[in-house]
Design a protein around this motif. Structure first.
Motif, PDB file in Angstrom:
ATOM      1  N   GLU A 121       3.407 -24.450 -45.192  1.00  0.00           N
ATOM      2  CA  GLU A 121       4.396 -25.318 -44.556  1.00  0.00           C
ATOM      3  C   GLU A 121       4.639 -26.566 -45.407  1.00  0.00           C
ATOM      4  O   GLU A 121       5.783 -27.008 -45.581  1.00  0.00           O
ATOM      5  N   ALA A 124       6.611 -25.555 -48.554  1.00  0.00           N
ATOM      6  CA  ALA A 124       8.013 -25.298 -48.226  1.00  0.00           C
ATOM      7  C   ALA A 124       8.795 -26.597 -48.158  1.00  0.00           C
ATOM      8  O   ALA A 124       9.929 -26.693 -48.649  1.00  0.00           O
ATOM      9  N   TRP A 125       8.200 -27.629 -47.540  1.00  0.00           N
ATOM     10  CA  TRP A 125       8.885 -28.918 -47.436  1.00  0.00           C
ATOM     11  C   TRP A 125       9.059 -29.544 -48.819  1.00  0.00           C
ATOM     12  O   TRP A 125      10.123 -30.086 -49.142  1.00  0.00           O
ATOM     13  N   HIS A 279      16.676 -26.108 -45.197  1.00  0.00           N
ATOM     14  CA  HIS A 279      15.248 -26.047 -44.886  1.00  0.00           C
ATOM     15  C   HIS A 279      14.675 -24.670 -45.219  1.00  0.00           C
ATOM     16  O   HIS A 279      15.317 -23.645 -45.034  1.00  0.00           O
ATOM     17  N   ARG A 280      13.421 -24.680 -45.671  1.00  0.00           N
ATOM     18  CA  ARG A 280      12.775 -23.468 -46.145  1.00  0.00           C
ATOM     19  C   ARG A 280      11.492 -23.183 -45.360  1.00  0.00           C
ATOM     20  O   ARG A 280      10.897 -24.054 -44.740  1.00  0.00           O
ATOM     21  N   ARG A 281      11.110 -21.937 -45.410  1.00  0.00           N
ATOM     22  CA  ARG A 281       9.762 -21.531 -45.030  1.00  0.00           C
ATOM     23  C   ARG A 281       9.167 -20.761 -46.199  1.00  0.00           C
ATOM     24  O   ARG A 281       9.891 -20.166 -46.999  1.00  0.00           O
ATOM     25  N   ASP A 475      15.071 -18.877 -45.691  1.00  0.00           N
ATOM     26  CA  ASP A 475      15.717 -19.917 -44.919  1.00  0.00           C
ATOM     27  C   ASP A 475      14.977 -20.066 -43.589  1.00  0.00           C
ATOM     28  O   ASP A 475      14.664 -19.081 -42.924  1.00  0.00           O
ATOM     29  N   ARG A 476      14.698 -21.297 -43.221  1.00  0.00           N
ATOM     30  CA  ARG A 476      13.847 -21.561 -42.066  1.00  0.00           C
ATOM     31  C   ARG A 476      14.412 -20.999 -40.768  1.00  0.00           C
ATOM     32  O   ARG A 476      13.675 -20.488 -39.924  1.00  0.00           O
ATOM     33  N   PRO A 480      12.407 -17.159 -39.152  1.00  0.00           N
ATOM     34  CA  PRO A 480      11.402 -18.100 -38.649  1.00  0.00           C
ATOM     35  C   PRO A 480       9.983 -17.549 -38.698  1.00  0.00           C
ATOM     36  O   PRO A 480       9.022 -18.319 -38.698  1.00  0.00           O
TER      37      PRO A 480
END
Length: 501
Positions: A121, A124-125, A279-281, A475-476, A480
């Protein structure tokens, strides 16, 4: 610990066709390198990176000392962008007078319990944040707080600087083959690179614009034989027959044999296609490279075939779980390296080709065989005629219009018919254990990019010391539950192992 390190200068550096000036080299970005800058936005971020897990604790101070040494001997770490006035031409690379390690090397700590999901997490940020173009385009984050007395090192660089293979080289610039290596000494100092006045840069750019019609004509002519490989373009009426006819004539005139024809691939819709968010995961998985090789040997395929099949199976299961599996096979973008063995090259030396993932086939044995046949076809074609359409397409757009054209093209792909469903890549890494600041690197995972053109899902494999590190960037909002895909990769490997017996 000093926060700023002055770069060592290099004597006897060879100039290339895109360099000029006295006292040093001034290297211009290629059209493909510059494209990664021009299309980038807060949403389509062009970072690539790598996550390394190390055995033992590691501090920022330890790594900053290492980075100071490596900056002196690794030119890529010292290069920053010099833009051209009014954006009339592609930027140039110039050496930073003093690399600010206080900016480039940072640290953070995970909260308890410091598990893999928390680490992913955080990565990813970090990965979704754009790099500051006023500095050399790389950053390192030393991450503490991992359970099991481990630490992590996340390195990211801009895709304009390196491709996937080059990114692995950049990552390994901070690593050693032994725990206590000899200190690397910089080469002899040379005269600083001459940065020409803005008026001189502008004059050169104007001259390039005047000559661009000739370059444009040449690029278009060189791209025509590859029309059947270009996403979306290959689906236009007449594109495939024109491409095949021109390629047949030109190869016959050159005395070359024909190349295999590629099938027409219709791209179905999936939940991870469409405009992505900012936003990414991220998730990662470890697979045994020995087990992958045993499957390869048992079925008479390649390691790359098995990697693509594992990705296909994992995505198929995810789509079934979301009641979204298309009847048609998914289409994947597969990067191919154009680097020559033993030749050090900077920037992007890569092209992409499209292949069917055969996700519509339920039987795992049949699916692997179908993927092998599809991959063999594009490999045979690539070996005979390496795809140059990507470079030609980038060269065909004037530099002053590149940003506008790229962003418009990406928007068209995102809101219209998708060009591909996802990206699947396999990068060969070191076969031996490596060390960073004396600590053994336990695992390495690639952290690649997604964008509107390539879909909101990227699965990349990186081999290291007998393991296959799988990095999944999504893609977040679109995906998900990214860790389900990581689990499905393990399941896919077990399924193939059961077929071997």
């Amino acid at each position: 610990m000093p926060a700023v390190v002055a770069p060592a200068r290099r004597a006897g550096v060879r100039r290339d066709a895109s360099s000029w000036g006295q006292g040093g080299v001034l290297r211009q970005l290629s059209a493909l390198d510059a494209q990664f800058l021009s299309y980038e936005s807060d949403i389509n971020v062009a970072n690539i990176g790598g996550l390394s897990i190390v055995d033992g604790q590691l501090s920022r101070g330890d790594f900053a000392e290492l980075a100071e040494e490596r900056c002196a001997v690794t030119p890529t770490l010292r290069q920053r962008l010099m833009t051209v006035p009014l954006g009339l031409d592609r930027p140039y690379w110039v050496e930073d007078e003093a690399v600010d390690l206080g900016y480039h090397v940072r640290e953070l700590a995970l909260p308890r319990p410091g598990n893999d999901h928390q680490l992913a997490e955080q990565v990813a940020w970090l990965h979704e944040q754009r790099l500051d173009r006023r500095y050399p385009l790389w950053e390192v984050y030393v991450i503490s707080g991992l359970r099991g007395r481990r630490a992590a090192v996340y390195v990211k660089a801009h895709h304009a600087t390196v491709d996937g293979v080059g990114g692995a080289v950049l990552l390994n610039a901070f690593m050693d083959r032994e725990p206590s290596p000899k200190r690397q000494q910089p080469g002899p100092r040379a005269e600083p690179d001459r940065v020409p006045p803005r008026a001189e840069v502008l004059a050169r750019s104007v001259a390039g614009i005047i000559a661009h019609p000739a370059r444009l004509t040449r690029s278009v002519v060189e791209t025509v034989p590859y029309l059947d490989e270009i996403p979306l373009v290959s689906q236009l009426p007449g594109a495939v027959p024109v491409s095949r006819a021109v390629r047949s004539v030109t190869r016959r005139l050159a005395g070359l044999e024909g190349v295999p024809e590629l099938p027409s691939l219709a791209v179905p819709w999936t939940p991870f296609n469409g405009p992505i968010s900012r936003h990414r995961r991220f998730a990662f998985a470890d697979l045994s490279l020995d087990e992958v090789r045993s499957i390869k040997n048992a079925f008479g395929v390649t390691v790359n075939d098995v990697v693509v099949d594992l990705a296909s199976t994992a995505v198929r299961r995810w789509l079934i779980g979301h009641d979204a599996l298309p009847e048609e096979p998914l289409v994947a973008c597969v990067p191919f390296a154009l680097r020559k063995k033993g030749v050090e090259e900077t920037g992007n030396r890569v092209t992409v080709m499209l292949t069917s993932l055969e996700t519509q086939i339920a039987d795992p044995r049949e699916r692997l065989q179908a993927i092998h046949e599809a991959m063999q076809k594009i490999k045979d074609r690539f070996d005979l005629a390496p795809a140059q359409w990507l470079q030609g397409l980038c060269e065909s757009v004037p530099a002053a219009l590149t940003g506008l054209a790229d962003r418009a093209f990406f928007g068209l792909l995102a809101r219209g018919c998708p060009a591909v469903n996802l990206t699947v890549s396999n990068v060969t890494g070191p076969r031996i254990p490596l060390y960073v600041c004396g600590r053994e690197v336990l695992a390495q995972y690639p952290v690649s990019l997604i964008n509107d053109a390539g879909g909101g899902l990227n699965i990349t494999a990186f081999s290291y010391n007998g393991e296959l590190g799988m990095g999944i960037v999504v893609d977040r909002a679109m995906v998900p539950d990214v860790w389900h895909i990581a689990d499905y990769l393990h399941d896919a490997l077990e399924e193939l192992k059961s077929l071997v017996g």
